[in-house]
Design a protein around this motif. Structure first.
Motif, PDB file in Angstrom:
ATOM      1  N   VAL A   1     -44.918  27.623 -87.223  1.00  0.00           N
ATOM      2  CA  VAL A   1     -43.385  28.146 -86.569  1.00  0.00           C
ATOM      3  C   VAL A   1     -42.495  28.354 -87.463  1.00  0.00           C
ATOM      4  O   VAL A   1     -41.723  29.448 -87.374  1.00  0.00           O
ATOM      5  CB  VAL A   1     -43.302  27.317 -85.381  1.00  0.00           C
ATOM      6  CG1 VAL A   1     -41.979  27.493 -84.820  1.00  0.00           C
ATOM      7  CG2 VAL A   1     -44.274  27.107 -84.413  1.00  0.00           C
TER       8      VAL A   1
ATOM      9  N   ALA B   1     -40.590  31.931 -88.920  1.00  0.00           N
ATOM     10  CA  ALA B   1     -38.988  32.172 -88.549  1.00  0.00           C
ATOM     11  C   ALA B   1     -38.217  32.762 -90.118  1.00  0.00           C
ATOM     12  O   ALA B   1     -37.448  33.476 -90.180  1.00  0.00           O
ATOM     13  CB  ALA B   1     -38.402  31.003 -88.376  1.00  0.00           C
TER      14      ALA B   1
ATOM     15  N   LEU C   1     -37.611  37.686 -84.622  1.00  0.00           N
ATOM     16  CA  LEU C   1     -38.984  36.921 -84.605  1.00  0.00           C
ATOM     17  C   LEU C   1     -39.968  37.755 -83.892  1.00  0.00           C
ATOM     18  O   LEU C   1     -41.022  37.542 -84.291  1.00  0.00           O
ATOM     19  CB  LEU C   1     -38.469  35.462 -83.959  1.00  0.00           C
ATOM     20  CG  LEU C   1     -39.481  34.559 -84.115  1.00  0.00           C
ATOM     21  CD1 LEU C   1     -40.065  34.131 -85.373  1.00  0.00           C
ATOM     22  CD2 LEU C   1     -39.008  33.176 -83.306  1.00  0.00           C
TER      23      LEU C   1
ATOM     24  N   ALA D   1     -43.737  37.735 -85.498  1.00  0.00           N
ATOM     25  CA  ALA D   1     -44.850  37.069 -84.897  1.00  0.00           C
ATOM     26  C   ALA D   1     -45.845  38.200 -84.322  1.00  0.00           C
ATOM     27  O   ALA D   1     -46.844  37.686 -84.601  1.00  0.00           O
ATOM     28  CB  ALA D   1     -44.369  35.980 -83.924  1.00  0.00           C
TER      29      ALA D   1
ATOM     30  N   THR E   1     -42.771  31.785 -80.876  1.00  0.00           N
ATOM     31  CA  THR E   1     -43.336  32.494 -82.001  1.00  0.00           C
ATOM     32  C   THR E   1     -44.755  32.364 -81.995  1.00  0.00           C
ATOM     33  O   THR E   1     -45.540  33.482 -82.017  1.00  0.00           O
ATOM     34  CB  THR E   1     -43.088  31.475 -83.193  1.00  0.00           C
ATOM     35  OG1 THR E   1     -41.581  31.435 -83.384  1.00  0.00           O
ATOM     36  CG2 THR E   1     -43.746  32.113 -84.295  1.00  0.00           C
TER      37      THR E   1
END
Length: 187
Positions: free
Chosen positions: A57, A61, A72, A76, A144
């Protein structure tokens, strides 16, 4: 604590190197936490389990910050797609084209449970060119990871031969709903 399989961690570093080169990988490694840097700077055991937040995670970021203008979702989603590419390469790419898209999606729970633990993911609706994938258990699930899962499912279906694949999050554990639910459509 939720954990992620080393094969996903490995695919992130490889994807950064492939997309952004050695300099991009170096810049990203400098930005991530010292603990994550230790993991990513060593030989990653693809069968080992790592803390989700610290090794997936937060580093995602940082990818969004460096390469996606803080978007994001885009970062992702794309890295989920790249993870599917890594998963279904070579001979596996041919094997994924053999079953029907529904067979592939029905196995999504098995695939995802082998990447994230603990997690419970299954397919309550599987019709021609439409299905629903539901997550009922996934402590520490975040946007995410949901976007990575979306990108992964989208690309896996494209590899299997589907066209115009859309994946929509219609319910989300991250919004304090009882499940996360993805509606997937294709041609």
């Amino acid at each position: 604590m939720t954990e992620v399989k080393g094969v996903i961690i490995h695919s992130i570093a490889k994807s950064i190197l492939d997309k952004f080169g050695q300099y991009g990988l170096k810049r990203w490694l400098e930005l991530i936490s010292p603990n994550a840097r230790r993991v990513y700077s060593s030989e990653i055991d693809k069968e080992a389990w790592f803390p989700l937040k610290e090794t997936l995670v937060e580093p995602m970021a940082n990818i969004a910050q460096l390469f996606y203008d803080w978007d994001l979702k885009a970062a992702a989603w794309e890295f989920g797609r790249l993870s599917a590419e890594a998963r279904f390469h070579g001979v596996l790419k041919l094997l994924v084209k053999i079953p029907s898209p529904n067979t592939l999606i029905n196995k999504a729970g098995e695939f995802m449970a082998s990447y994230y633990r603990p997690s419970t993911i299954y397919v309550p609706v599987s019709e021609a060119k439409f299905c629903v994938v539901r997550i009922t258990q996934f402590p520490d699930l975040d946007k995410t990871t949901e976007y990575r899962i979306c990108g992964w499912m989208q690309r896996a279906l494209e590899i299997s031969g589907c066209k115009t694949v859309t994946v929509d999050i219609v319910k989300s554990l991250t919004n304090f709903q009882p499940v996360s639910e993805f509606e997937i459509r294709w041609k």
